[in-house]
Each structure stands twice: as structure tokens, then as C-alpha cells.
Scaffold this motif. Structure first.
Motif, PDB file in Angstrom:
ATOM      1  N   ILE A  77       0.810  -1.206  -0.194  1.00 32.37           N
ATOM      2  CA  ILE A  77      -0.053  -0.008   0.002  1.00 32.37           C
ATOM      3  C   ILE A  77       0.934   1.304  -0.105  1.00 32.37           C
ATOM      4  O   ILE A  77       0.380   2.248  -0.725  1.00 32.37           O
ATOM      5  N   ALA A  78       1.831   1.208   0.891  1.00 33.70           N
ATOM      6  CA  ALA A  78       2.705   2.488   0.682  1.00 33.70           C
ATOM      7  C   ALA A  78       3.456   2.586  -0.537  1.00 33.70           C
ATOM      8  O   ALA A  78       3.645   3.848  -1.074  1.00 33.70           O
ATOM      9  N   ALA A  79       3.909   1.565  -1.358  1.00 27.25           N
ATOM     10  CA  ALA A  79       4.417   1.610  -2.691  1.00 27.25           C
ATOM     11  C   ALA A  79       3.490   2.004  -3.793  1.00 27.25           C
ATOM     12  O   ALA A  79       3.653   3.044  -4.281  1.00 27.25           O
ATOM     13  N   VAL A  80       1.981   1.726  -3.520  1.00 22.91           N
ATOM     14  CA  VAL A  80       0.997   2.324  -4.249  1.00 22.91           C
ATOM     15  C   VAL A  80       0.884   3.663  -3.928  1.00 22.91           C
ATOM     16  O   VAL A  80       0.448   4.596  -5.131  1.00 22.91           O
ATOM     17  N   ARG A  81       0.751   4.077  -2.826  1.00 24.99           N
ATOM     18  CA  ARG A  81       0.602   5.679  -2.699  1.00 24.99           C
ATOM     19  C   ARG A  81       1.745   6.452  -3.086  1.00 24.99           C
ATOM     20  O   ARG A  81       1.487   7.423  -3.679  1.00 24.99           O
ATOM     21  N   THR A  82       2.982   6.051  -2.965  1.00 25.76           N
ATOM     22  CA  THR A  82       3.952   6.610  -3.603  1.00 25.76           C
ATOM     23  C   THR A  82       3.990   6.731  -5.007  1.00 25.76           C
ATOM     24  O   THR A  82       4.262   7.739  -5.560  1.00 25.76           O
ATOM     25  N   ASP A  83       3.492   5.774  -5.835  1.00 28.78           N
ATOM     26  CA  ASP A  83       3.484   5.690  -7.277  1.00 28.78           C
ATOM     27  C   ASP A  83       2.167   6.779  -7.519  1.00 28.78           C
ATOM     28  O   ASP A  83       2.258   7.618  -8.422  1.00 28.78           O
ATOM     29  N   LEU A  84       1.043   6.556  -6.636  1.00 28.73           N
ATOM     30  CA  LEU A  84      -0.032   7.701  -7.083  1.00 28.73           C
ATOM     31  C   LEU A  84       0.297   9.012  -6.711  1.00 28.73           C
ATOM     32  O   LEU A  84       0.018  10.052  -7.543  1.00 28.73           O
ATOM     33  N   THR A  85       1.313   9.498  -5.685  1.00 27.07           N
ATOM     34  CA  THR A  85       1.695  10.707  -5.479  1.00 27.07           C
ATOM     35  C   THR A  85       2.362  11.149  -6.741  1.00 27.07           C
ATOM     36  O   THR A  85       2.286  12.235  -7.138  1.00 27.07           O
ATOM     37  N   ALA A  86       3.441  10.241  -7.189  1.00 26.35           N
ATOM     38  CA  ALA A  86       4.531  10.663  -8.502  1.00 26.35           C
ATOM     39  C   ALA A  86       3.478  11.021  -9.542  1.00 26.35           C
ATOM     40  O   ALA A  86       3.626  11.800 -10.253  1.00 26.35           O
ATOM     41  N   LEU A  87       2.255   9.970  -9.894  1.00 23.70           N
ATOM     42  CA  LEU A  87       1.425  10.202 -10.913  1.00 23.70           C
ATOM     43  C   LEU A  87       0.649  11.425 -10.809  1.00 23.70           C
ATOM     44  O   LEU A  87       0.575  12.182 -11.933  1.00 23.70           O
ATOM     45  N   GLU A  88       0.221  11.600  -9.570  1.00 22.84           N
ATOM     46  CA  GLU A  88      -0.496  13.047  -9.259  1.00 22.84           C
ATOM     47  C   GLU A  88       0.446  14.246  -9.558  1.00 22.84           C
ATOM     48  O   GLU A  88      -0.101  15.259 -10.198  1.00 22.84           O
ATOM     49  N   GLN A  89       1.695  14.326  -9.536  1.00 23.59           N
ATOM     50  CA  GLN A  89       2.607  15.224  -9.566  1.00 23.59           C
ATOM     51  C   GLN A  89       2.782  15.531 -10.908  1.00 23.59           C
ATOM     52  O   GLN A  89       2.624  16.657 -11.784  1.00 23.59           O
ATOM     53  N   ARG A  90       2.968  14.270 -11.768  1.00 20.74           N
ATOM     54  CA  ARG A  90       2.993  14.349 -13.335  1.00 20.74           C
ATOM     55  C   ARG A  90       1.726  15.014 -13.862  1.00 20.74           C
ATOM     56  O   ARG A  90       1.765  15.689 -14.891  1.00 20.74           O
ATOM     57  N   VAL A  91       0.768  14.520 -13.389  1.00 21.78           N
ATOM     58  CA  VAL A  91      -0.202  14.876 -14.202  1.00 21.78           C
ATOM     59  C   VAL A  91      -0.587  16.603 -13.777  1.00 21.78           C
ATOM     60  O   VAL A  91      -1.187  17.247 -14.944  1.00 21.78           O
ATOM     61  N   ASP A  92      -0.461  16.906 -12.661  1.00 18.73           N
ATOM     62  CA  ASP A  92      -0.425  18.289 -12.411  1.00 18.73           C
ATOM     63  C   ASP A  92       0.617  19.272 -13.167  1.00 18.73           C
ATOM     64  O   ASP A  92       0.121  20.215 -13.837  1.00 18.73           O
ATOM     65  N   VAL A  93       1.671  18.533 -13.641  1.00 16.12           N
ATOM     66  CA  VAL A  93       2.808  19.246 -14.495  1.00 16.12           C
ATOM     67  C   VAL A  93       2.068  19.134 -15.993  1.00 16.12           C
ATOM     68  O   VAL A  93       2.122  20.110 -16.677  1.00 16.12           O
TER      69      VAL A  93
END
Length: 332
Positions: A77-93
Motif C-alpha cells: 500500500i505504501a508503494a502504491v501511494r508513492t506511485d499515486l503521488t508521483a502520478l499526481e505530480q506528473r498529472v499536475d505538470v
């Protein structure tokens, strides 16, 4: 159990039971069970049961397994959250970049539109300057062509015939030459273009030519036209279907400078200056739908072997269409 079966008391009880009912059905089953339940078989069963009992998980083992699974799930779950956070940042960019791209595109479209308007204005100015530079020019069609001809002498005789008694002693022909193109393949003579020094004299010649039904010179039918720029001629060719419809309905029209087509419907003049003015013009003149090519954006039509230029005709009064190639030029 082994001890119980091995004791004399157990055997005795079994024997006694068998002796008390030798003929009963149960006695044969008991005998069979006694024969099959040997000490070795019972030992094997006991060993199997002990192995099964040993292989069964205890509560402690279950708790340990649950703890390990919980830790693994938390890590995943922690790894998935990390990936989601990275994806969210990329989507924002990407959203920011998309917004910037949209703004740049809108700015580019606006700049392109402005530049297009500027180019159209420059085109209109160049066209007007070109036509103004040709104001003193007359295009003569139908003059026989020869290699040793002298254009000034030919035109002097022609203009003198057109003006008659009002002809001046000197027409002030600045220059005269044939159209700057190769001779026509069909053998027809090329147009002759002349420039007069006096604009009023040139207008007098054109008015006199319009007033004459036919002009014959050097045994040929002669027509006089106003010399126009190529841009203007292309626009007039594009509007030819429209001017023909105006002639069929006897609607008076005229050409304007800078380029425009003006038609009078009732007491109101309607004007075409650009291709997008055509639909409104058709509605105002109560004309059917007519396909008019965009003479600015589209490639101009291929020119024929000979010139097909038209005169600067002004049709103010309704009347029957003039014949093509007359003294005031071919009909548009």
C-alpha cells in the motif's frame, strides 16, 4: 487402545461375546475387525494422526502469519501511494503544460489572424497601386500582328479614327508594345498595350469607343479595354458567374477601386469587397445560391493561351447584355 486390546481381559471379553452369540451377524463383523486391526495397522494410524496433529498450525503460528501478511500489505500500500503521488505530480505538470500550450496556441492563432489581416490590407494596397499605375493605359485587342509593325503609328491612326474631328495633333503615347507573352498558338494577335501621357485624353478615347457599336481598323474588329492588374483580373474571373446572374436579371452593377463589385437593387447599392461578402450580397440581391471561388485563398484559374482580361465596364442602367468582345470589353 493397544494396551486394551492386548490384555487378557479384553480378549476374554471378546471371546465371551463371541461364545455367547456364535451365530449372530455381529460376531462375523467383529471377527473381521479383529483380524484387520492388527497392532501394526493401529500403530500406523496413530503415527498418521500424530503427523497430522503436528502439521496443524497453532494459534501462535496463525498470529505470526497474519502479522507477516499485514506487514507485506502495508508495504504494498505504501508503494502504491508513492506511485499515486508521483502520478499526481506528473498529472499536475501535464495540466500546467496543457494550459500553457493552449494559451500559446490561442496567442498564435490571434497573431496569425492579425498577420493575415495585415497581408490582406497589403494585398489590397498593392492591387490599388498597380491599378493606379495603369490608369493611363489602354489595352487594344484585335489589331493584326506583324514583325515589322510600329505600335505608335498604328495606335495614332486608330485613336484618330475613334475620336474623329476631336482628335488632337499629338496623342502623347508614352510607350506601346504587345502583351509580354509568347505569340498565341491559335494565331490570334496578342493584345497591344499603350500608355498615354494625358489621363483626360485616355478617358476621351475610352468614352468615344464605348459610344461606337463596332470599331473596325486594319480590316479587323477592334476592342478597347482598361488595363488592369493581374490580381483584379483574377477576382473578376472568380465573380463572373455572379455578374452573369446580375445581367440576366437586368440588375445594374459596376466595378470599384480598390477592388469591389457594386450592384444596385432598388435604390440601395450592395458591395462585395472580400469573398465572405458574397453570401450577404446574394441574399440582398435576391439571387439564388451561386458558387464563387475564393479568389484570395484558392489558386487562380489557369490562363488560356490568349488573354481573357475584361474591361473596366460600368453598368448603371439596365439593358440587354452587350455582346462579348464589343467596344467595352467582354461581359463578366
Amino acid at each position: 487402545m493397544d494396551e486394551f486390546l492386548a490384555t487378557p481381559h479384553g480378549l476374554r471379553n471378546s471371546g465371551e461375546a463371541g461364545a455367547s452369540a456364535p451365530d449372530s451377524p455381529g460376531s462375523s463383523i467383529a471377527g473381521s475387525a479383529r483380524d484387520s486391526c492388527t497392532p501394526g495397522t493401529l500403530s500406523q494410524i496413530s503415527a498418521d494422526l500424530a503427523a497430522i496433529s503436528a502439521s496443524m498450525m497453532t494459534r501462535k503460528d496463525k498470529g505470526k502469519m497474519v502479522t507477516e501478511l499485514s506487514a507485506i500489505i502495508r508495504e504494498e500500500i505504501a508503494a502504491v501511494r508513492t506511485d499515486l503521488t508521483a502520478l499526481e505530480q506528473r498529472v499536475d505538470v501535464l495540466e500546467v503544460e496543457r494550459l500553457q500550450t493552449q494559451q500559446h496556441r490561442q496567442a498564435s492563432e490571434l497573431a496569425t489572424t492579425r498577420q493575415g489581416n495585415i497581408l490582406l490590407d497589403l494585398r489590397r494596397q498593392v492591387e490599388d497601386l498597380d491599378n493606379r499605375g495603369r490608369r493611363n493605359n489602354i489595352r487594344i485587342r484585335g489589331l493584326p500582328e506583324s514583325e515589322d509593325e510600329v505600335p505608335q503609328e498604328i495606335l495614332t491612326g486608330l485613336f484618330a479614327q475613334i475620336l474623329g474631328d476631336a482628335a488632337p495633333g499629338d496623342f502623347g503615347i508614352e510607350r506601346a508594345h504587345r502583351a509580354l507573352r509568347a505569340p498565341r498558338r491559335d494565331g490570334l494577335p496578342r493584345d497591344m498595350i499603350c500608355a498615354l501621357l494625358s489621363f483626360p485624353l485616355k478617358e476621351s478615347i475610352m468614352r468615344a469607343a464605348r459610344s461606337q457599336q463596332h470599331i473596325t481598323y486594319m480590316e479587323a474588329q477592334i476592342s478597347l479595354y482598361q488595363d488592369l492588374s493581374t490580381i483584379t483580373l483574377d477576382a473578376r474571373r472568380a465573380l463572373r458567374p455572379l455578374t452573369r446572374a446580375l445581367q440576366e436579371r437586368r440588375i445594374p452593377y459596376k466595378w470599384g477601386f480598390p477592388f469591389s463589385l457594386q450592384a444596385r437593387v432598388g435604390n440601395v447599392w450592395h458591395i462585395i469587397r472580400w469573398p465572405n461578402d458574397v453570401p450577404r450580397f446574394l441574399r440582398s440581391a435576391n439571387l439564388p445560391t451561386i458558387t464563387v471561388p475564393n479568389w484570395i485563398l484558392e489558386q487562380p484559374p489557369a490562363r488560356a493561351t490568349g488573354p481573357t482580361e475584361v474591361a473596366h465596364n460600368i453598368h448603371l442602367e439596365p439593358g440587354p447584355p452587350r455582346h462579348r468582345g464589343g467596344p467595352i470589353g467582354p461581359e463578366e
